[in-house]
Design an enzyme around this catalytic site. Structure first.
Site, PDB file in Angstrom:
ATOM      1  N   GLU A 216      21.120  32.600 -99.379  1.00  0.00           N
ATOM      2  CA  GLU A 216      19.626  31.308 -98.251  1.00  0.00           C
ATOM      3  C   GLU A 216      20.361  30.256 -97.789  1.00  0.00           C
ATOM      4  OE1 GLU A 216      16.514  33.527 -99.213  1.00  0.00           O
ATOM      5  OE2 GLU A 216      16.897  35.369 -98.281  1.00  0.00           O
ATOM      6  N   ARG A 222       9.892  27.613-103.703  1.00  0.00           N
ATOM      7  CA  ARG A 222       9.718  29.264-104.146  1.00  0.00           C
ATOM      8  C   ARG A 222      10.876  29.901-104.020  1.00  0.00           C
ATOM      9  NH1 ARG A 222       5.078  32.252-100.349  1.00  0.00           N
ATOM     10  NH2 ARG A 222       4.252  30.351-101.889  1.00  0.00           N
ATOM     11  N   HIS A 223      12.089  29.018-103.327  1.00  0.00           N
ATOM     12  CA  HIS A 223      13.166  30.256-103.375  1.00  0.00           C
ATOM     13  C   HIS A 223      14.950  29.087-103.864  1.00  0.00           C
ATOM     14  CE1 HIS A 223      11.233  31.618 -99.586  1.00  0.00           C
ATOM     15  NE2 HIS A 223      11.836  32.603 -99.842  1.00  0.00           N
ATOM     16  N   GLU A 359       5.158  35.654-102.987  1.00  0.00           N
ATOM     17  CA  GLU A 359       5.014  37.534-102.969  1.00  0.00           C
ATOM     18  C   GLU A 359       6.373  37.689-104.648  1.00  0.00           C
ATOM     19  OE1 GLU A 359       8.930  39.955-101.146  1.00  0.00           O
ATOM     20  OE2 GLU A 359       7.824  38.236-100.011  1.00  0.00           O
ATOM     21  N   SER A 362       7.951  43.258-103.859  1.00  0.00           N
ATOM     22  CA  SER A 362       8.814  44.377-102.570  1.00  0.00           C
ATOM     23  C   SER A 362       9.789  45.579-102.931  1.00  0.00           C
ATOM     24  CB  SER A 362       9.122  43.787-101.754  1.00  0.00           C
ATOM     25  OG  SER A 362       9.556  44.399 -99.897  1.00  0.00           O
ATOM     26  N   ARG A 410       9.472  34.200-109.872  1.00  0.00           N
ATOM     27  CA  ARG A 410       7.938  33.644-109.832  1.00  0.00           C
ATOM     28  C   ARG A 410       7.043  34.572-110.446  1.00  0.00           C
ATOM     29  NH1 ARG A 410       8.578  35.070-102.988  1.00  0.00           N
ATOM     30  NH2 ARG A 410      10.333  33.625-101.936  1.00  0.00           N
TER      31      ARG A 410
END
Length: 436
Positions: A216, A222-223, A359, A362, A410
């Protein structure tokens, strides 16, 4: 025969004992008739005290001429001391330089002058010598140990799945392609398909901690491209609540384990490791949309939405950890293995776990019925024929099951309270960084 090497923390319990220490020369100061050298190892620093008329004069010259961060070895007598803030001093009888550090240092280790993150990461080895950074990775190690202990206690088996795949679990947009002996292959973006296959192999409860890769082009705090995920999967579940209760228990046990372990070592991050209120609130996506001022919306949550939601939840409920439940099918359409609600197919049974607007996880129940699963694959714009090994597991008896993916990076970032996820990776990888 040389005396046994001791770490800085071990000297605190010694008095009148001849020892040998080794580490980096952090500082050297000469004050009239006395001089002090600070030698740092992985457990802390030791004050080496040189007194004129007592210590060999050559030792003064040796330390004076040695550059900071050089590796030194010192032999001497450890004595308790009320004057030293470490509670002990080492009076040297001999010392030698193991390796000499070049000057000037490209990055200060104990200097008060700060450096931007790029400079720190460019000289990461020096950056990692800083005690504050070491504390982060001690926390990370305690978190990893805590999760392993918790999941084993909950009946899970630790597994390892392939990281070189023929196809991705979430489509091809975020996959790194590679040449696999003349065939096209990809780096794993998730162990999703394989942990589901294990549910049909009677493993029933598995977890994996390992790397995944996301292509990505994100440039946020946060990435990153290479991340550590904790994936879990459970068979014979009755509902999503089985998954949420289990994950919640593991998270709370892990925080408690890390707090106990790091209290023993005096880690400065211990005050942040408080027990979160339980049970974690379950907040339906529709309620989240209302709180964000867009009732009835099926718009997915962006970074700003997640941050704002974290503030709202803290204001309304006073908790850092909470679940977002009942995600719309329109949001999870590409997640073809996500089970839709039988009575409300416009909704999935999927959930997120957030930590103060970040987050963490998930997951949810998976679609275990082959006909519905293949229909979901087609609706996601994919060809079921591209998943032969995966779908075979469903042809010969697949139990109802579900699981989650949980971001170790995270979680460590949130517990440590650092602003950028790169700070909790030893050598982070993002779209611009491939060195060191």
């Amino acid at each position: 025969m040389l005396p046994q090497r001791r770490l800085a923390r071990e000297l605190r319990s010694l008095d009148g004992v001849t020892v040998r220490i080794a580490g980096h020369l952090e500082d050297y100061r000469a004050l009239g008739g006395v001089a002090f050298a600070l030698v740092r190892d992985g457990s802390g620093t030791t004050q080496v005290t040189l007194k004129k008329g007592v210590a060999d004069p050559a030792l003064f010259d040796l330390f004076q001429a040695t550059s900071r961060e050089s590796v030194v070895e010192v032999e001497g007598v450890a004595r308790k001391s009320e004057k030293s803030n470490r509670g002990v001093e080492l009076f040297p009888t001999s010392a030698h330089i193991v390796t000499v550090a070049e000057v000037p240092l490209p990055l200060g280790v104990v200097d008060k002058v700060g450096a931007d993150l790029d400079t720190r990461l460019n000289h990461r080895v020096l950056d990692l010598r800083k005690p504050a950074n070491r504390a982060i990775f001690e926390l990370r190690g305690a978190v990893l140990e805590g999760f392993r202990i918790a999941f084993r206690a909950l009946g899970f088996t630790e597994v390892e799945t392939p990281k070189i795949l023929r196809q991705g679990a979430e489509g091809g947009a975020t996959l790194f392609q590679l040449d696999y002996f003349g065939e096209r292959a990809y780096l794993a973006q998730s162990p999703q398909l394989y942990k589901q296959m294990l549910m049909a192999a009677d493993f029933e409860r598995v977890f994996e901690i390992g790397p995944v890769f996301r292509a990505e082009p994100s440039d946020t705090v946060r990435h990153i491209t290479e991340i550590a995920m904790l994936d879990g999967e459970m068979a014979f579940i009755d509902s999503a609540e089985d998954l949420r209760v289990t994950l919640e228990e593991a998270v709370c046990r892990t925080i408690a384990h890390a707090r106990t372990l790091l209290t023993e070592t005096g880690n400065p991050l211990v005050p942040r490791l408080t027990d979160p209120p339980r049970p974690f609130p379950r907040i339906p996506f529709a309620t989240v949309s209302e709180w964000l001022g867009r009732p009835g919306s099926e718009q997915d949550l962006g970074t700003d939405d997640e941050k704002r939601l974290g503030e709202i939840v803290l204001q309304k409920l006073g908790v850092p950890l909470y679940y977002i439940t009942d995600f719309p099918t329109s949001i999870k359409a590409s997640t073809f293995y996500a089970r839709r609600q039988d009575d409300h197919p416009e909704l999935t049974e999927y959930f997120d776990l957030d930590f103060s607007g970040l987050e963490m996880a998930s997951g949810g129940p998976r679609e275990h019925r082959l006909d519905r699963l293949t229909a979901n694959i087609r609706s996601a714009g994919l060809d079921p024929a591209s998943f032969p090994g995966y779908l075979e597991a469903f042809r010969y008896g697949m139990p109802p099951h579900g699981g989650w993916g949980f971001g170790i990076d995270r979680f460590t970032q949130a517990l440590a309270g650092v602003p950028n996820i790169r700070e909790v990776r030893l050598f982070p990888r993002d779209r611009y960084r491939l060195e060191p």
